[in-house]
Design a protein around this motif. Structure first.
Motif, short mmCIF file in Angstrom:
data_model
loop_
_atom_site.label_atom_id
_atom_site.label_comp_id
_atom_site.label_asym_id
_atom_site.label_seq_id
_atom_site.Cartn_x
_atom_site.Cartn_y
_atom_site.Cartn_z
N LEU A 42 -0.73 -47.41 5.74
CA LEU A 42 -0.24 -46.10 6.01
C LEU A 42 -1.36 -45.36 5.18
CD1 LEU A 42 3.46 -46.12 5.51
CD2 LEU A 42 2.11 -46.52 7.71
N SER A 43 -1.63 -44.03 5.82
CA SER A 43 -2.75 -43.08 5.22
C SER A 43 -2.03 -41.70 5.17
CB SER A 43 -3.98 -42.97 6.04
OG SER A 43 -4.57 -44.27 6.15
N CYS A 44 -2.36 -40.93 4.05
CA CYS A 44 -1.84 -39.64 3.95
C CYS A 44 -2.88 -38.69 3.35
CB CYS A 44 -0.60 -39.66 2.98
SG CYS A 44 0.06 -38.10 2.51
N THR A 45 -3.22 -37.70 4.19
CA THR A 45 -4.16 -36.80 3.71
C THR A 45 -3.83 -35.61 3.31
OG1 THR A 45 -5.84 -38.20 5.34
CG2 THR A 45 -6.62 -36.06 4.40
N SER A 46 -4.32 -35.06 2.18
CA SER A 46 -3.90 -33.96 1.65
C SER A 46 -5.07 -32.75 1.93
CB SER A 46 -3.56 -33.96 0.15
OG SER A 46 -3.45 -32.54 -0.40
N ASN A 47 -4.42 -31.43 1.89
CA ASN A 47 -5.56 -30.32 2.25
C ASN A 47 -5.86 -30.02 1.02
OD1 ASN A 47 -3.24 -29.00 1.59
ND2 ASN A 47 -3.52 -27.39 2.99
N ARG A 48 -5.20 -30.42 -0.24
CA ARG A 48 -5.64 -30.09 -1.45
C ARG A 48 -6.44 -31.19 -2.22
NH1 ARG A 48 -1.74 -26.74 -5.40
NH2 ARG A 48 -2.57 -27.26 -7.54
N ASN A 49 -7.03 -30.83 -3.21
CA ASN A 49 -7.63 -32.05 -3.97
C ASN A 49 -6.80 -32.84 -4.68
OD1 ASN A 49 -9.11 -33.34 -6.25
ND2 ASN A 49 -10.44 -31.80 -6.49
N MET A 50 -6.73 -34.05 -4.20
CA MET A 50 -6.00 -35.08 -4.64
C MET A 50 -5.97 -35.16 -6.34
SD MET A 50 -3.91 -37.26 -3.30
CE MET A 50 -4.60 -37.29 -1.53
N LEU A 51 -7.04 -34.85 -7.15
CA LEU A 51 -6.82 -34.98 -8.47
C LEU A 51 -5.98 -33.83 -9.28
CD1 LEU A 51 -10.76 -35.97 -9.02
CD2 LEU A 51 -8.62 -37.50 -9.20
N SER A 52 -5.68 -32.86 -8.23
CA SER A 52 -4.80 -31.75 -8.71
C SER A 52 -3.35 -32.01 -8.49
CB SER A 52 -5.26 -30.51 -8.25
OG SER A 52 -4.87 -30.26 -6.83
N ILE A 53 -2.99 -33.26 -7.87
CA ILE A 53 -1.66 -33.50 -7.60
C ILE A 53 -1.23 -34.70 -8.59
CG2 ILE A 53 -0.22 -34.53 -5.82
CD1 ILE A 53 -1.92 -33.20 -3.60
N ASP A 54 -0.29 -34.33 -9.25
CA ASP A 54 0.26 -35.13 -10.46
C ASP A 54 0.47 -36.44 -9.78
OD1 ASP A 54 0.50 -32.35 -11.29
OD2 ASP A 54 0.15 -33.42 -13.36
N LEU A 55 1.41 -36.46 -8.78
CA LEU A 55 2.35 -37.46 -8.23
C LEU A 55 1.99 -37.49 -6.96
CD1 LEU A 55 5.61 -37.64 -10.33
CD2 LEU A 55 3.53 -39.09 -10.85
N MET A 56 1.61 -38.82 -6.25
CA MET A 56 1.69 -39.17 -4.89
C MET A 56 2.62 -40.09 -4.70
SD MET A 56 -0.03 -36.58 -3.13
CE MET A 56 0.09 -37.56 -1.27
#
Length: 116
Positions: free
Chosen positions: A19-33
């Motif tokens: 499974l893949s999940c792509t964010s429109n926000r810089n992943m490094l700015s998201i604490d928990l995925m």
């Protein structure tokens, strides 16, 4: 934060999916995925989490079979699933949590069906 999940499908027992999940926000700015799953008539349950420091968590039911990872350059989180069982059949959702604003963001679900 907008999340786009993909990769679900029909697979035989013992098979694999990613499974893949792509964010429109810089992943490094998201604490928990995280990845959650939901069985029919049940509440969503946490499957796996990855932090910005690459610490990971797995539910007991998937330990040793599922692997969460992140490609920050692609703003994408993956859930590699091997040794799939019929009881893994569920709708899988990706989730982003930003504690600073105490907000959860959800992608659309992707259906995983494990059946012969």
């Amino acid at each position: 934060v907008q999340l786009q999940a993909s990769g679900g499908g029909l697979v035989q027992p013992g098979g694999s999916l990613r499974l893949s999940c792509t964010s429109n926000r810089n992943m490094l700015s998201i604490d928990l995925m995280s990845w959650y799953r939901q069985f029919p008539g049940k509440r969503r349950e946490l499957v796996s989490t990855i932090t910005t420091g690459d610490s990971t968590y797995y539910a007991d039911s998937v330990k040793g079979r599922f692997t969460i990872s992140r490609d920050s350059a692609k703003n994408t989180v993956y859930l590699q699933m091997v040794g799939l069982k019929p009881e893994d059949t569920a709708v899988y959702y990706c989730n982003a949590y930003l504690p600073i604003i105490a907000t959860n963001y959800w992608g659309q679900g992707t259906l995983v069906t494990v059946s012969s």
